[in-house]
Design a protein around this motif. Structure first.
Motif, PDB file in Angstrom:
ATOM      1  N   PRO A   1      -6.133  -5.192   4.413  1.00  0.00           N
ATOM      2  CA  PRO A   1      -4.981  -5.056   3.515  1.00  0.00           C
ATOM      3  C   PRO A   1      -5.316  -4.346   2.209  1.00  0.00           C
ATOM      4  CG  PRO A   1      -5.871  -7.256   3.334  1.00  0.00           C
ATOM      5  CD  PRO A   1      -6.681  -6.556   4.389  1.00  0.00           C
ATOM      6  N   THR A   2      -6.593  -4.042   1.987  1.00  0.00           N
ATOM      7  CA  THR A   2      -7.014  -3.430   0.723  1.00  0.00           C
ATOM      8  C   THR A   2      -7.346  -1.954   0.937  1.00  0.00           C
ATOM      9  OG1 THR A   2      -9.284  -4.250   1.129  1.00  0.00           O
ATOM     10  CG2 THR A   2      -7.835  -5.619  -0.224  1.00  0.00           C
ATOM     11  N   ILE A   3      -8.595  -1.664   1.241  1.00  0.00           N
ATOM     12  CA  ILE A   3      -9.060  -0.277   1.358  1.00  0.00           C
ATOM     13  C   ILE A   3      -8.287   0.486   2.427  1.00  0.00           C
ATOM     14  CG2 ILE A   3     -11.059   1.165   1.882  1.00  0.00           C
ATOM     15  CD1 ILE A   3     -12.781  -1.246   0.869  1.00  0.00           C
ATOM     16  N   SER A   4      -8.131  -0.139   3.590  1.00  0.00           N
ATOM     17  CA  SER A   4      -7.453   0.529   4.702  1.00  0.00           C
ATOM     18  C   SER A   4      -5.984   0.786   4.376  1.00  0.00           C
ATOM     19  CB  SER A   4      -7.576  -0.316   5.970  1.00  0.00           C
ATOM     20  OG  SER A   4      -6.925   0.300   7.049  1.00  0.00           O
ATOM     21  N   ALA A   5      -5.289  -0.233   3.898  1.00  0.00           N
ATOM     22  CA  ALA A   5      -3.863  -0.073   3.591  1.00  0.00           C
ATOM     23  C   ALA A   5      -3.635   0.906   2.453  1.00  0.00           C
ATOM     24  CB  ALA A   5      -3.263  -1.431   3.250  1.00  0.00           C
ATOM     25  N   ASN A   6      -4.492   0.850   1.448  1.00  0.00           N
ATOM     26  CA  ASN A   6      -4.315   1.700   0.272  1.00  0.00           C
ATOM     27  C   ASN A   6      -4.352   3.188   0.604  1.00  0.00           C
ATOM     28  OD1 ASN A   6      -4.324   2.035  -2.779  1.00  0.00           O
ATOM     29  ND2 ASN A   6      -6.228   3.085  -2.243  1.00  0.00           N
ATOM     30  N   SER A   7      -5.036   3.533   1.679  1.00  0.00           N
ATOM     31  CA  SER A   7      -5.181   4.949   2.035  1.00  0.00           C
ATOM     32  C   SER A   7      -3.854   5.616   2.369  1.00  0.00           C
ATOM     33  CB  SER A   7      -6.142   5.091   3.219  1.00  0.00           C
ATOM     34  OG  SER A   7      -5.606   4.460   4.372  1.00  0.00           O
ATOM     35  N   ALA A   8      -2.819   4.818   2.643  1.00  0.00           N
ATOM     36  CA  ALA A   8      -1.504   5.393   2.937  1.00  0.00           C
ATOM     37  C   ALA A   8      -0.423   4.741   2.075  1.00  0.00           C
ATOM     38  CB  ALA A   8      -1.172   5.217   4.413  1.00  0.00           C
ATOM     39  N   LEU A   9      -0.793   4.293   0.896  1.00  0.00           N
ATOM     40  CA  LEU A   9       0.116   3.503   0.052  1.00  0.00           C
ATOM     41  C   LEU A   9       1.436   4.202  -0.221  1.00  0.00           C
ATOM     42  CD1 LEU A   9       0.708   1.084  -1.838  1.00  0.00           C
ATOM     43  CD2 LEU A   9      -0.488   2.345  -3.649  1.00  0.00           C
ATOM     44  N   THR A  10       1.399   5.472  -0.580  1.00  0.00           N
ATOM     45  CA  THR A  10       2.629   6.185  -0.956  1.00  0.00           C
ATOM     46  C   THR A  10       3.236   6.968   0.207  1.00  0.00           C
ATOM     47  OG1 THR A  10       1.228   7.966  -1.826  1.00  0.00           O
ATOM     48  CG2 THR A  10       2.043   6.333  -3.393  1.00  0.00           C
ATOM     49  N   GLY A  11       2.656   6.829   1.387  1.00  0.00           N
ATOM     50  CA  GLY A  11       3.239   7.438   2.579  1.00  0.00           C
ATOM     51  C   GLY A  11       3.396   8.938   2.471  1.00  0.00           C
ATOM     52  N   THR A  12       4.510   9.427   2.953  1.00  0.00           N
ATOM     53  CA  THR A  12       4.769  10.871   2.983  1.00  0.00           C
ATOM     54  C   THR A  12       5.503  11.342   1.737  1.00  0.00           C
ATOM     55  OG1 THR A  12       6.827  10.444   4.180  1.00  0.00           O
ATOM     56  CG2 THR A  12       4.870  10.950   5.504  1.00  0.00           C
ATOM     57  N   TYR A  13       5.499  10.546   0.686  1.00  0.00           N
ATOM     58  CA  TYR A  13       6.357  10.819  -0.469  1.00  0.00           C
ATOM     59  C   TYR A  13       5.557  11.244  -1.694  1.00  0.00           C
ATOM     60  CZ  TYR A  13       9.458   8.507   2.744  1.00  0.00           C
ATOM     61  OH  TYR A  13      10.168   8.189   3.870  1.00  0.00           O
ATOM     62  N   ASP A  14       6.197  12.097  -2.471  1.00  0.00           N
ATOM     63  CA  ASP A  14       5.600  12.645  -3.692  1.00  0.00           C
ATOM     64  C   ASP A  14       5.860  11.658  -4.829  1.00  0.00           C
ATOM     65  OD1 ASP A  14       4.580  14.227  -5.695  1.00  0.00           O
ATOM     66  OD2 ASP A  14       6.320  15.568  -5.767  1.00  0.00           O
ATOM     67  N   ILE A  15       4.976  10.669  -4.930  1.00  0.00           N
ATOM     68  CA  ILE A  15       5.112   9.603  -5.919  1.00  0.00           C
ATOM     69  C   ILE A  15       3.984   9.772  -6.935  1.00  0.00           C
ATOM     70  CG2 ILE A  15       5.137   7.111  -6.293  1.00  0.00           C
ATOM     71  CD1 ILE A  15       6.198   6.816  -3.428  1.00  0.00           C
ATOM     72  N   PRO A  16       4.297  10.052  -8.181  1.00  0.00           N
ATOM     73  CA  PRO A  16       3.248  10.425  -9.143  1.00  0.00           C
ATOM     74  C   PRO A  16       2.401   9.266  -9.648  1.00  0.00           C
ATOM     75  CG  PRO A  16       5.408  10.450 -10.205  1.00  0.00           C
ATOM     76  CD  PRO A  16       5.658  10.237  -8.748  1.00  0.00           C
ATOM     77  N   VAL A  17       2.969   8.070  -9.709  1.00  0.00           N
ATOM     78  CA  VAL A  17       2.247   6.912 -10.248  1.00  0.00           C
ATOM     79  C   VAL A  17       2.408   5.751  -9.269  1.00  0.00           C
ATOM     80  CG1 VAL A  17       2.050   5.276 -12.148  1.00  0.00           C
ATOM     81  CG2 VAL A  17       2.671   7.648 -12.613  1.00  0.00           C
ATOM     82  N   ALA A  18       1.303   5.105  -8.921  1.00  0.00           N
ATOM     83  CA  ALA A  18       1.388   4.009  -7.961  1.00  0.00           C
ATOM     84  C   ALA A  18       0.215   3.059  -8.144  1.00  0.00           C
ATOM     85  CB  ALA A  18       1.402   4.543  -6.533  1.00  0.00           C
ATOM     86  N   SER A  19       0.418   1.826  -7.723  1.00  0.00           N
ATOM     87  CA  SER A  19      -0.673   0.847  -7.729  1.00  0.00           C
ATOM     88  C   SER A  19      -0.438  -0.174  -6.629  1.00  0.00           C
ATOM     89  CB  SER A  19      -0.772   0.143  -9.086  1.00  0.00           C
ATOM     90  OG  SER A  19       0.354  -0.667  -9.318  1.00  0.00           O
ATOM     91  N   LEU A  20      -1.529  -0.768  -6.203  1.00  0.00           N
ATOM     92  CA  LEU A  20      -1.502  -1.776  -5.153  1.00  0.00           C
ATOM     93  C   LEU A  20      -2.306  -2.977  -5.605  1.00  0.00           C
ATOM     94  CD1 LEU A  20      -1.036  -2.799  -2.213  1.00  0.00           C
ATOM     95  CD2 LEU A  20      -3.092  -1.493  -1.563  1.00  0.00           C
ATOM     96  N   ARG A  21      -1.703  -4.151  -5.496  1.00  0.00           N
ATOM     97  CA  ARG A  21      -2.413  -5.397  -5.741  1.00  0.00           C
ATOM     98  C   ARG A  21      -2.378  -6.223  -4.462  1.00  0.00           C
ATOM     99  NH1 ARG A  21      -0.974 -10.360 -10.029  1.00  0.00           N
ATOM    100  NH2 ARG A  21      -2.918 -11.527  -9.680  1.00  0.00           N
ATOM    101  N   VAL A  22      -3.536  -6.733  -4.059  1.00  0.00           N
ATOM    102  CA  VAL A  22      -3.626  -7.531  -2.845  1.00  0.00           C
ATOM    103  C   VAL A  22      -4.352  -8.832  -3.149  1.00  0.00           C
ATOM    104  CG1 VAL A  22      -4.383  -7.637  -0.445  1.00  0.00           C
ATOM    105  CG2 VAL A  22      -3.739  -5.435  -1.438  1.00  0.00           C
ATOM    106  N   ARG A  23      -3.710  -9.937  -2.807  1.00  0.00           N
ATOM    107  CA  ARG A  23      -4.371 -11.228  -2.851  1.00  0.00           C
ATOM    108  C   ARG A  23      -4.605 -11.696  -1.425  1.00  0.00           C
ATOM    109  NH1 ARG A  23      -0.551 -13.070  -7.788  1.00  0.00           N
ATOM    110  NH2 ARG A  23       0.561 -11.300  -6.882  1.00  0.00           N
ATOM    111  N   GLY A  24      -5.881 -11.878  -1.084  1.00  0.00           N
ATOM    112  CA  GLY A  24      -6.223 -12.406   0.222  1.00  0.00           C
ATOM    113  C   GLY A  24      -6.151 -13.916   0.183  1.00  0.00           C
ATOM    114  N   VAL A  25      -5.359 -14.492   1.063  1.00  0.00           N
ATOM    115  CA  VAL A  25      -5.054 -15.912   1.016  1.00  0.00           C
ATOM    116  C   VAL A  25      -5.570 -16.589   2.286  1.00  0.00           C
ATOM    117  CG1 VAL A  25      -3.221 -17.630   0.783  1.00  0.00           C
ATOM    118  CG2 VAL A  25      -2.989 -15.390  -0.330  1.00  0.00           C
ATOM    119  N   VAL A  26      -6.331 -17.664   2.118  1.00  0.00           N
ATOM    120  CA  VAL A  26      -6.799 -18.429   3.278  1.00  0.00           C
ATOM    121  C   VAL A  26      -5.774 -19.497   3.626  1.00  0.00           C
ATOM    122  CG1 VAL A  26      -9.253 -17.970   2.995  1.00  0.00           C
ATOM    123  CG2 VAL A  26      -8.224 -19.867   1.753  1.00  0.00           C
ATOM    124  N   THR A  27      -5.534 -19.667   4.920  1.00  0.00           N
ATOM    125  CA  THR A  27      -4.568 -20.650   5.417  1.00  0.00           C
ATOM    126  C   THR A  27      -5.128 -21.317   6.662  1.00  0.00           C
ATOM    127  OG1 THR A  27      -3.434 -19.092   6.884  1.00  0.00           O
ATOM    128  CG2 THR A  27      -2.648 -19.206   4.597  1.00  0.00           C
TER     129      THR A  27
END
Length: 770
Positions: A338-364
């Motif tokens: 959910p971090t490094i792998s997901a971040n590689s396509a965070l903004t998809g096919t769109y021209d988005i100039p500013v973006a950020s990703l926060r991920v909390r890994g939760v144990v259950t």
């Protein structure tokens, strides 16, 4: 027969497999060996108070009963996560490891408490009933939001509030500023909170394993399905404190994987340890019901995504806040998904100039989560596309125009994304328009009216997808030539049904002009194969490119030898379709004949080559999926009536095989959108524990799929290919959900859109007849 790149050919593997000549794990030494039974914890969270295995040890046919105490006495290692995530405070996350069996606290229902090895499966299973075990049940938690809430049951002292890591990427400060000033700048904030449900993998073949003493003293020979034998053999050797070359893993045919056969599971350690301890062949054939309880699973995220938009619907800033379920323990690559792998396509096919990703890994108190087809990208692309639909819903701008106004343009390529990774090639607007035309988007209104006359709701949905694949390095291929001119290729990674042998044979036949029946591709032996693991849609980009690069080197090595045989100057020598020819005469020699002429039975052939490969960067396949559904208000069932997708996969090696990969991924995506639903009760008991309760998509659920390409070559690998194996599973879910929402005129419904959930929406919104 010589093959060419671009030919649509059926797979050379298929005849053997469909005629029953395949060799899967349970076919190895069939009927031989001791059998294994596992006693699994009935509670999702409990203290282990006492465990008495004496009666089981004395039962008929039993040769070994073991608990974690026996493993601890033998200093057996634990399963470890291989990706240490650095938290947003720049401190590495604390790591916990997974013992193969319960030591003091079990944290999910199905965790192994004891193992019995007996002379038959019946004796092993009967002995399990004689084990006396006492637990002190504890409260359990399965939902990520509930797990981080105040007062929630705690799984590990290392993870306060059940948060294993808190990770950020992109530009959080700039994103925060954009949201803080949005209203005063006259901009609008739009947000969604979406669930990406948990998936049980359900490959055709489960996870059987066979282990036996090797031919040499203090060695082990193991047969099991993997996505690369080297990784599993190394981890088992480390757990058993054995040298790496003392453990040999053989993987023959594999009946599907989709990610979870990359990772080390407790049963693999336990069966291997039992074989070494007893000095006997030991086999475990996993029942599918065990798989539902104990397999590493996929997805299970909750994402709050929001964007700052201007009056035209252009996205000015974007952020995603993810709570990712890690399950009860950290699997090999779980923290990276959910971090490094997901971040590689965070903004998809769109021209988005500013973006950020926060991920909390939760144990259950649930089974561990790790990579499943798409590995983090489907979850974030789904959230982004649902957000774009929400923008359309709130602004009144059409879903089509919202996307048109945000797509990356062709003249922006190569495009540096806000997350710091560059998309190398593509024409996304042109592909988008092609998809709209093929789906007859403009003709939908008439189809909706026709459905309305029949009392049905009809909806159309769409979305773009982006996938990162084919980057990094790999052990590549080892190619050797026999005296009869035949070629043997040892290839890294491992085929799980994708047709690696066909792909590599086609590339080598094309590049070298070699007859396909003279090429043998081998995989699956940790003792001889180059190191590599199938995953991330990277086989053709890495091994295929390695084969292409090796082919070029072989031709160059052969040139002076061919010139000598033909008695011509190097400058007069041409090579085409497997033939060296003297341009100044009519003399020629095939590469295969040259191989034979230069063979020496006593030494390796001079053309033998070991070719690793590292790409110059990732490939970024992308595309557009468009779905049409009909909903019968009497039953609330969704019928998927039309499905269109247009993709950019770069250079296509084999269009027939490529279409098969896309079809499979789409069906898995449809399954997640409409059918597959992992349900736990409030104490962590699995309520969908079999195929009677967990619905998989069937052939009659799927319409004919309209699959086409609009390709641009990748600039980052030798073949110009873009990974295709995961794309369908990334693109399909949001297109289907978009269509369901359109049919019901609602902004959102969570996956899976089952008849029950649709009925609830219809009651809440007072939706009646169409």
């Amino acid at each position: 027969m010589k093959f060419e790149i671009g030919q649509g050919l059926t797979r050379i593997e298929d005849h053997r497999l469909v005629t029953g000549a395949g060799v899967y794990t349970d076919d190895v030494k069939a009927g031989e060996g001791l059998r294994v039974g596992f006693l699994r914890a009935p509670f999702a969270h409990a203290k282990l108070l006492s465990l008495d295995v004496s009666a089981a040890a004395d039962a008929p046919g039993v040769v070994l009963v073991a608990t974690q105490a026996d493993l601890d006495a033998d200093n057996i290692g634990e399963i470890a996560c291989k990706n240490v995530v650095v938290n947003s405070d720049n401190n590495p996350m604390p790591m916990v490891t997974k013992p193969p069996m319960v030591r003091d606290i079990n944290r999910y229902a199905g965790d192994i408490v004891a193992m019995v090895v007996a002379d038959s499966q019946m004796h092993a299973d009967n002995a399990l009933d004689l084990i006396e075990v006492d637990f002190d049940p504890l409260d359990a938690v399965t939902d990520v939001y509930a797990a981080v809430a105040e007062g929630a049951p705690q799984l590990y002292s290392e993870y306060p509030s059940n948060i294993a890591f808190d990770w950020q990427k992109g530009d959080p400060a700039a994103t925060k500023d954009s949201f803080a000033t949005a209203k005063q700048d006259g901009h609008k904030i739009v947000e969604v909170d979406v669930i990406n449900g948990r998936v049980i993998v359900n490959s055709v073949e489960t996870r059987p394993i066979i282990a036996a003493p090797g031919d040499d003293p203090d060695t082990l020979l193991i047969w099991c399905g993997t996505q690369g034998a080297r990784s599993i053999s190394t981890q088992i050797a480390d757990a058993l404190n054995m040298p790496h070359d003392a453990v040999r893993v053989l993987t023959h045919d594999v009946g599907g994987s989709f990610g979870f056969k990359i990772f080390l599971h407790p049963e693999q350690v336990l069966v291997s340890w039992a074989a070494r301890t007893l000095g006997s062949l030991v086999r475990w054939q996993q029942p599918r019901s065990d798989g539902f309880l104990s397999d590493i699973q996929g997805r299970d995220t909750r994402t709050k995504a929001r964007a700052v938009i201007d009056d035209s619907g252009r996205i000015l800033a974007y952020e995603a806040d993810v709570h990712a379920n890690m399950g009860a323990w950290l699997s090999n690559f779980s923290t990276a998904i959910p971090t490094i792998s997901a971040n590689s396509a965070l903004t998809g096919t769109y021209d988005i100039p500013v973006a950020s990703l926060r991920v909390r890994g939760v144990v259950t108190n649930t089974p561990a989560i790790d990579a499943y087809r798409g590995a983090g990208r489907p979850e974030l692309i789904y959230a982004l596309e649902r957000l774009l639909d929400q923008i359309a819903f709130e602004t009144g701008i059409s879903r089509v125009d919202v996307r048109r106004r945000n797509l990356i343009k062709a003249d922006q390529m190569p495009y540096p994304m806000a997350v710091g990774i560059t998309i190398d090639s593509g024409d996304m607007p042109a592909l988008f328009e092609t998809a709209l035309q093929r789906a007859d988007w403009d003709g939908f209104a008439a189809r909706r009216e026709a459905a309305h006359v029949k009392g049905l709701y009809r909806g159309i949905g769409l979305g773009m997808y982006l996938e990162k694949s084919g980057d990094g390095s790999d052990g590549g291929v080892h190619i050797s030539f026999a005296a009869n001119g035949y070629m043997t290729v040892l290839a890294s990674q491992q085929c799980n049904g994708q047709g690696h042998r066909m792909t590599l044979t086609q590339i080598l036949s094309d590049k070298l002009g070699y007859d396909a029946d003279k090429i043998t591709v081998q995989q699956g032996d940790s003792a001889t194969m180059p190191e590599g693991t199938t995953g991330g849609a990277r086989m053709t980009a890495l091994i295929g490119s390695a084969a292409a690069k090796a082919s070029a080197s072989i031709i160059e090595m052969a040139r002076p030898q061919a010139a000598q045989k033909l008695d011509c100057a190097l400058d007069d020598l041409a090579f085409d379709d497997g033939i060296f020819a003297d341009k100044a005469s009519n003399r020629s020699i095939t590469l295969a004949d040259l191989v034979i002429a230069l063979a020496d039975e006593k030494t390796p052939h001079m053309f033998d080559i070991r070719q690793p490969y590292a790409s110059d960067g990732p490939s970024y396949p992308y595309g557009c999926h468009i779905a049409e559904v009909e909903i019968d208000p009497a039953t609330c069932k969704v019928k998927l009536d039309r499905f269109t997708c247009v993709n950019d996969f770069g250079v296509v090696i084999n269009p027939v095989m490529l279409e098969g990969q896309i079809q499979g991924g789409i069906v898995q995506g449809i399954g997640q959108a409409l059918y597959e639903h992992v349900v736990y009760d409030d104490q962590g008991q699995l309520l969908a524990g079999s195929l009677m309760d967990y619905t998989l998509p069937r052939a009659d659920h799927i319409p004919m799929l309209d699959i086409t390409m609009r390709n641009t070559p990748c600039q980052n690998n030798a073949l110009g290919v873009k990974g295709a194996g995961q794309a369908g599973a990334i693109g399909a879910p949001h297109a289907v959900i978009s269509a369901v929402c359109n049919a019901l005129s609602i902004p959102h419904i969570d996956m899976p859109a089952t008849p029950s959930s649709i009925w609830q929406v219809m009651q809440t919104r007072n939706i009646t007849a169409a």
